[in-house]
Design an enzyme around this catalytic site. Structure first.
Site, mmCIF file in Angstrom:
data_model
loop_
_atom_site.group_PDB
_atom_site.id
_atom_site.type_symbol
_atom_site.label_atom_id
_atom_site.label_comp_id
_atom_site.label_asym_id
_atom_site.label_seq_id
_atom_site.Cartn_x
_atom_site.Cartn_y
_atom_site.Cartn_z
ATOM 1 N N LYS A 1 6.291 -17.176 0.531
ATOM 2 C CA LYS A 1 6.297 -18.121 1.661
ATOM 3 C C LYS A 1 5.309 -17.576 2.678
ATOM 4 C CE LYS A 1 7.630 -19.312 5.327
ATOM 5 N NZ LYS A 1 6.646 -19.577 6.408
ATOM 6 N N GLU B 1 9.238 -4.804 6.875
ATOM 7 C CA GLU B 1 8.188 -4.190 7.711
ATOM 8 C C GLU B 1 8.118 -4.998 8.990
ATOM 9 O OE1 GLU B 1 5.512 -2.901 3.860
ATOM 10 O OE2 GLU B 1 4.477 -3.687 5.621
ATOM 11 N N CYS C 1 0.249 -4.937 13.556
ATOM 12 C CA CYS C 1 1.530 -4.323 13.902
ATOM 13 C C CYS C 1 1.367 -2.845 14.225
ATOM 14 C CB CYS C 1 2.503 -4.505 12.749
ATOM 15 S SG CYS C 1 1.913 -3.726 11.253
ATOM 16 N N GLU D 1 6.820 -5.729 22.457
ATOM 17 C CA GLU D 1 5.636 -5.963 21.627
ATOM 18 C C GLU D 1 4.962 -7.256 22.077
ATOM 19 O OE1 GLU D 1 6.114 -7.354 17.553
ATOM 20 O OE2 GLU D 1 4.669 -5.860 16.903
HETATM 21 P P1 NAD Z 1 7.550 -13.910 12.221
HETATM 22 O O1 NAD Z 1 8.716 -13.022 12.040
HETATM 23 O O2 NAD Z 1 7.609 -14.929 13.296
HETATM 24 O O3 NAD Z 1 7.248 -14.713 10.896
HETATM 25 C C1 NAD Z 1 7.001 -14.074 9.665
HETATM 26 C C2 NAD Z 1 7.371 -14.995 8.536
HETATM 27 O O4 NAD Z 1 8.769 -15.199 8.534
HETATM 28 C C3 NAD Z 1 6.731 -16.379 8.608
HETATM 29 O O5 NAD Z 1 6.355 -16.743 7.304
HETATM 30 C C4 NAD Z 1 7.871 -17.249 9.112
HETATM 31 O O6 NAD Z 1 7.775 -18.594 8.719
HETATM 32 C C5 NAD Z 1 9.062 -16.592 8.426
HETATM 33 N N1 NAD Z 1 10.353 -16.805 9.076
HETATM 34 C C6 NAD Z 1 10.612 -16.963 10.380
HETATM 35 N N2 NAD Z 1 11.949 -17.098 10.588
HETATM 36 C C7 NAD Z 1 12.537 -17.005 9.363
HETATM 37 C C8 NAD Z 1 13.893 -17.065 8.905
HETATM 38 N N3 NAD Z 1 14.905 -17.219 9.750
HETATM 39 N N4 NAD Z 1 14.118 -16.942 7.587
HETATM 40 C C9 NAD Z 1 13.111 -16.750 6.716
HETATM 41 N N5 NAD Z 1 11.811 -16.713 7.092
HETATM 42 C C10 NAD Z 1 11.523 -16.822 8.395
HETATM 43 O O7 NAD Z 1 6.293 -12.947 12.404
HETATM 44 P P2 NAD Z 1 4.799 -13.364 12.711
HETATM 45 O O8 NAD Z 1 4.764 -13.913 14.105
HETATM 46 O O9 NAD Z 1 4.272 -14.181 11.594
HETATM 47 O O10 NAD Z 1 4.044 -11.946 12.672
HETATM 48 C C11 NAD Z 1 3.950 -11.116 13.780
HETATM 49 C C12 NAD Z 1 5.039 -10.056 13.738
HETATM 50 O O11 NAD Z 1 4.998 -9.388 12.502
HETATM 51 C C13 NAD Z 1 4.877 -8.975 14.776
HETATM 52 O O12 NAD Z 1 6.140 -8.645 15.279
HETATM 53 C C14 NAD Z 1 4.340 -7.797 13.992
HETATM 54 O O13 NAD Z 1 4.596 -6.538 14.537
HETATM 55 C C15 NAD Z 1 5.021 -7.981 12.685
HETATM 56 N N6 NAD Z 1 4.276 -7.327 11.608
HETATM 57 C C16 NAD Z 1 4.759 -6.158 11.102
HETATM 58 C C17 NAD Z 1 4.048 -5.485 10.107
HETATM 59 C C18 NAD Z 1 4.507 -4.164 9.540
HETATM 60 O O14 NAD Z 1 3.902 -3.697 8.584
HETATM 61 N N7 NAD Z 1 5.526 -3.558 10.079
HETATM 62 C C19 NAD Z 1 2.879 -6.051 9.620
HETATM 63 C C20 NAD Z 1 2.428 -7.250 10.162
HETATM 64 C C21 NAD Z 1 3.151 -7.893 11.152
HETATM 65 O O1 6OD Z 2 -2.093 -1.565 5.229
HETATM 66 C C1 6OD Z 2 -0.980 -1.999 4.872
HETATM 67 O O2 6OD Z 2 -0.576 -1.907 3.701
HETATM 68 C C2 6OD Z 2 -0.096 -2.619 5.863
HETATM 69 N N1 6OD Z 2 1.136 -2.949 5.443
HETATM 70 C C3 6OD Z 2 -0.569 -2.877 7.102
HETATM 71 C C4 6OD Z 2 0.169 -3.514 8.105
HETATM 72 C C5 6OD Z 2 -0.465 -4.019 9.169
HETATM 73 C C6 6OD Z 2 0.214 -4.698 10.202
HETATM 74 O O3 6OD Z 2 -0.251 -5.594 10.857
#
Ligand code: NAD
Ligand code: 6OD
Length: 484
Positions: free
Chosen positions: A176, A252, A286, A388
């Site tokens: 998804k 993550e 992130c 964040e």
């Molecule tokens: P988000 O949590 O809003 O959405 C991520 C995904 O989850 C989307 O596909 C969304 O449609 C889906 N989603 C939302 N609510 C859901 C639910 N209740 N059930 C199932 N699916 C659901 O995140 P975003 O805004 O797309 O991304 C930004 C966030 O992601 C930031 O907080 C960032 O720190 C985090 N992030 C973390 C990492 C990591 O490696 N730790 C990497 C990239 C992004």
């Molecule tokens: O490099 C990766 O494998 C990884 N998970 C990066 C995450 C980036 C966050 O925005």
């Protein structure tokens, strides 16, 4: 106008409900996305389940490895299409996506294909109570159908970082993608068909989170494991969904990462490294730095130098020459980031640079642009220092001692990443041990061998992926004991 359909069982599936996909550079319409309902998610999961026992399930590891290499080659063959699709969805500079996002999209298949060929399992010849012998060993079996829920910031990279190892381990997947960035996951469906990946092995369902494809997928009883990248709050909702049926999750999540600069650091490298980690991908990484702590003797000089870096960024459309920063991913995200810019001003920040919307040419004025922004002077309790933001911004504060900065850096519910800039090896190792994060970079950022463990501490996630740690999540060890 593009038409992004669901990819289910090797076929393109339209639906009656659509939503718009827009380019954040100017808010122009890229196309429409077919939103999957419960029925389509159900069909995708059923196809993925059936594929487990079809030709995919019967392949040898060597055949699977060959196929995943073909997928990587397929991405590379269509590199420019992936690049243009990714930059249209996200607005990120082509110079970044062509060096980071798309190459990693291909590498994520190769690395895990190569790894699965060499994975050891345990095996013991043991004595039995009757004086005989037994052979006790473990085999790795795929978990089954993996639900992969992705964010929008590095769409292809973060999706394939899960799909690569999941398929290498013999699972099938239902992906998804984020509603903001449907393009590259869809394009990957074409590659899967081109290289002959059997139907049902890779499926894509489009939609949103709650009451839409995301929730339908994570709540589905025939999804055997869920891997998710996104916000901490969404991770909590997914963890609750996974509790039904006791399904494993790998999460993550968000971060509020510190960057620590000691006076003994190579000054220019520290400034360049912090600038990159704060502003690359418009701060939508992130692992990016939103809290900077600088040792007092170099504080003023550092603030001046980082300001010059921020003001030297060239904002513009992804394909324009010399562009180093694009817009945010959407107008909704722009609104969120600007609300933090306003909060910072209200809380009494000194705005070193930025703090608003940049002046852009008329053709781009409807885009999701924000200025790279630096603040100083806020207490640690301020919203922009604690929460964040996920934008091109950071707060810089001075510190006096190593112990003080460790306490400041760790004073957050998050624990994803940190960067430390110093020329003192002892200090580097001490900080590496003391910072409560999943990954600590010393004199570097976003540098990692994919065979090492990756994940977050505290509210930044559960579980580790990368190398054998991915294999732990995407397989189950079956214990077999043979009385000889
Ligand atoms: P988000 O949590 O809003 O959405 C991520 C995904 O989850 C989307 O596909 C969304 O449609 C889906 N989603 C939302 N609510 C859901 C639910 N209740 N059930 C199932 N699916 C659901 O995140 P975003 O805004 O797309 O991304 C930004 C966030 O992601 C930031 O907080 C960032 O720190 C985090 N992030 C973390 C990492 C990591 O490696 N730790 C990497 C990239 C992004
Ligand atoms: O490099 C990766 O494998 C990884 N998970 C990066 C995450 C980036 C966050 O925005």
């Amino acid at each position: 106008m593009k038409d992004f359909k669901n990819f289910i069982n090797g076929e393109w599936v339209s639906t009656a409900r659509h939503f718009d996909n827009r380019n954040p550079v100017d808010n122009s319409l890229i196309g429409r996305v077919h939103e999957a309902g419960l029925a389509e998610v159900d069909t995708a999961v059923a196809a993925a389940r059936a594929a487990l026992s079809g030709p995919w399930g019967q392949m040898t590891v060597a055949q699977r490895v060959e196929m995943l290499h073909a997928v990587a080659d397929g991405i590379n063959r269509r590199f420019d299409e992936f690049l243009q699709a990714e930059i249209a969805d996200t607005g990120k500079p082509a110079s970044v996506a062509s060096h980071v996002d798309i190459p990693r999209g291909a590498a994520n298949f190769k690395v895990f294909a190569d790894l699965i060929k060499n994975v050891p399992t345990e095996s013991f010849a043991m004595a039995t109570p009757d004086g005989g012998e037994a052979l006790n060993y473990a085999v790795r079996v795929p978990r089954g159908v993996i639900g992969v829920v992705c964010p929008w910031n590095l769409p292809l990279l973060l999706m394939t970082w899960k799909v690569g190892p999941a398929l290498a381990c013999g699972n099938t997947v239902v992906v998804k993608p984020s509603e903001e960035t449907p393009a590259t996951a869809t394009l990957l469906g074409e590659v899967m068909n081109e290289v002959g990946v059997p139907p049902g092995v890779y499926n894509v369902v489009h939609g949103f989170g709650p009451d839409s494809a995301g929730a339908f997928l994570t709540q589905h009883p025939y999804v055997n494991g869920i891997t998710f990248t996104g916000e901490t709050g969404t991770g909590e909702a997914i963890m609750k969904a996974a509790a039904n049926g006791v399904r494993p999750v790998s999460l993550e999540l968000g971060g509020k990462n510190p960057g620590i600069v000691f006076a003994d650091a190579d000054f220019d490298k520290a400034v360049a490294g912090i600038a990159r980690s704060a502003f690359e991908n418009s701060g939508q990484v992130c692992l990016g730095t939103e809290r900077v702590y600088v040792e007092r003797p170099i504080f003023d000089r550092f603030v001046t130098a980082l300001k010059a870096k921020a003001e030297g960024l060239k904002l513009g459309p992804p394909n324009d020459d010399g562009v180093t920063m694009g817009p945010l991913v959407s107008l909704a995200h722009q609104k969120k980031v600007l609300s933090y810019y306003q909060k910072a001003a209200k809380e009494g920040a000194t705005v070193i640079t930025g703090g608003g919307i940049p002046e852009m040419p008329t053709a781009l004025s409807e885009g999701a642009w924000v200025q790279p922004t630096i603040w100083t002077g806020l207490p640690e309790s301020a919203a922009v220092v604690r929460e964040e933001i996920f934008g091109p911004c950071c707060h810089i504060a001075p510190f006096d001692t190593e112990q003080e900065v460790i306490a400041l850096a760790n004073d957050t519910p998050y624990g994803l990443a940190a960067t430390v800039w110093t020329s003192d090896l002892g200090k580097a190792h001490r900080l590496g041990g003391a910072l409560d994060v999943g990954i600590c970079w010393i004199n570097s950022w976003f540098l990692r061998d994919l065979r090492t463990a990756f994940g977050g501490a505290k509210q930044s996630g559960i579980g580790r992926e990368g190398g054998v740690h991915s294999l732990e999540f995407y397989t189950e060890l079956r214990n077999i004991c043979v009385k000889l």
